[in-house]
Design an enzyme around this catalytic site. Structure first.
Site, short mmCIF file in Angstrom:
data_model
loop_
_atom_site.label_atom_id
_atom_site.label_comp_id
_atom_site.label_asym_id
_atom_site.label_seq_id
_atom_site.Cartn_x
_atom_site.Cartn_y
_atom_site.Cartn_z
N SER A 69 42.29 19.31 31.44
CA SER A 69 41.65 20.01 30.05
C SER A 69 41.44 21.33 30.50
CB SER A 69 40.02 19.22 29.92
OG SER A 69 39.86 18.33 29.03
N LYS A 72 44.40 22.51 27.70
CA LYS A 72 44.05 23.32 26.59
C LYS A 72 43.92 24.63 26.27
CE LYS A 72 40.63 19.15 26.57
NZ LYS A 72 39.75 18.02 26.10
N TYR A 196 50.39 15.10 24.97
CA TYR A 196 48.52 15.38 25.25
C TYR A 196 48.39 14.98 27.33
CZ TYR A 196 43.85 15.51 26.03
OH TYR A 196 42.35 15.78 26.29
N TYR A 244 31.93 21.62 27.09
CA TYR A 244 31.64 20.91 26.50
C TYR A 244 29.94 21.00 26.11
CZ TYR A 244 35.81 19.46 28.09
OH TYR A 244 37.78 19.26 28.56
N VAL A 262 38.66 17.46 33.84
CA VAL A 262 37.98 16.43 34.97
C VAL A 262 38.53 16.38 36.02
CG1 VAL A 262 36.80 15.01 33.13
CG2 VAL A 262 39.59 14.63 33.76
N1 GLN Z 1 42.78 13.92 30.05
C1 GLN Z 1 41.61 13.96 30.12
C2 GLN Z 1 41.08 13.04 28.75
O1 GLN Z 1 41.08 13.76 27.61
C3 GLN Z 1 41.30 15.28 29.91
C4 GLN Z 1 39.82 15.53 30.15
C5 GLN Z 1 38.89 16.74 30.73
O2 GLN Z 1 39.80 17.18 31.36
N2 GLN Z 1 37.73 16.66 30.07
O3 GLN Z 1 40.18 12.93 29.09
#
Ligand code: GLN
Length: 309
Positions: A69, A72, A196, A244, A262
């Site tokens: 993530s 992003k 994505y 988050y 993650v």
């Molecule tokens: N690719 C992961 C997902 O969409 C990214 C989530 C994350 O890093 N929090 O679940």
């Protein structure tokens, strides 16, 4: 904020690494993306990039990990560059108070995700930059942006990670399909989710990630990829939404804008001073790196770095 003495900072990083290596409770490695479950939870890295390009580091800072993530942040910068404020008709700027992959708010809020860092919001951002382009071109642009920011061409997408996530992407596909039903997706969901999962599968070392974050530091010497007014806004979003439902806790403990993934990485920005990357694969219950957060808390305390004075 206090000025930084490099030798002292290097010493602090070594101390933090030592402490984090000994931690027994390391959090749980993400397992819903099968390829990520294979990563050794004992890994730990910290790297600090200064505006002149110097990087101080400790631990496994030259080992690539999946940025997930954290990607992003880069896609948001690209989307704002391309669409400007029009992007905000499709995604909000408020913290969600919910898990990164939650679907709850989407129905209540008519398919407009709360912010660009929860999965639904990031999927909209990717969908926005995909419009009129092939996934390959968008991923090429993303890699170009990251490589330019990091000053390093040796940054790539790990296809095995992308394929592994694609095979288990039911929740993200559900988010995309729901937004399609609400008129907030421009491309077929398979195309957007395919792009994505590949963006999330970019691999970087902590050294590369710390360098890549310099474009958000806004100091002389840093790469100028985004105008200063926009840098401040991206940092504001990272502070409010980058972790988050753990964003308030991160702001309280670390006091810097940050974005987690993650894969166990966190990018944190010290405006005007430094860009920090940490990596420890074990996650806390909010899906943010457990020891990565602790390491940043120690580092912020040791340096006096904080956006809150
Ligand atoms: N690719 C992961 C997902 O969409 C990214 C989530 C994350 O890093 N929090 O679940």
């Amino acid at each position: 904020m206090e000025a930084v003495n490099r030798a002292e900072l290097a010493g602090k990083l070594a101390e933090i690494e030592h402490r984090m290596r000994q931690a027994e409770v390391r959090g749980a490695v993400a397992s819903y993306i099968p390829e990520l479950a294979k990563v050794d939870p004992a890994r730990f890295a910290v790297a600090v990039a200064l505006p002149d390009g110097t990087v101080l580091q400790a631990g496994d800072a030259a080992t690539p990990f999946s940025i997930q993530s954290i990607s992003k942040v880069f896609t948001l910068a690209i989307a704002l560059g391309r669409l400007g404020d029009q992007l905000w008709s499709r995604v909000g700027r408020e913290p969600s108070g919910l898990a990164f992959n939650s679907i709850l708010q989407l129905e209540q809020e008519n398919g407009i995700p709360r912010n660009p860092f929860v999965n639904a919001g990031a999927i909209v951002v990717t969908d926005a930059i995909l419009a009129g382009h092939q996934p390959r071109a968008v991923l090429g642009e993303l890699l170009h942006f990251i490589r330019l920011a990091a000053g390093d061409d040796d940054i790539h997408i790990n296809r095995a990670v992308a394929v592994s996530e694609q095979a288990t992407a039911h929740r993200n596909i559900a988010l995309a399909e729901f937004m399609a039903a609400m008129g907030n997706l421009r491309n077929p969901s398979a195309l957007t989710i395919g792009t994505y999962v590949h963006q999330c599968a970019v691999e970087m070392t902590a050294i590369q990630l710390a360098r890549a974050g310099l474009f958000l530091v806004n100091a002389p010497g840093c790469p100028r990829l985004v105008a200063p007014a926009r840098i401040r806004r991206i940092n504001a979003l990272m502070m409010m939404c980058g972790h988050y439902d753990g964003s308030g806790e991160f702001a309280y403990r670390v006091g810097l804008p940050g974005k987690s993934g993650v894969g166990g990485g966190i990018l944190a920005i010290v405006p005007g001073r430094a860009s920090i990357a940490v990596w420890s694969p074990g996650l806390n219950t909010n899906g943010n790196s457990k020891l990565g957060t602790e390491a940043l808390e120690h580092l912020a305390r040791a340096t006096g770095w904080s956006v809150f004075g």
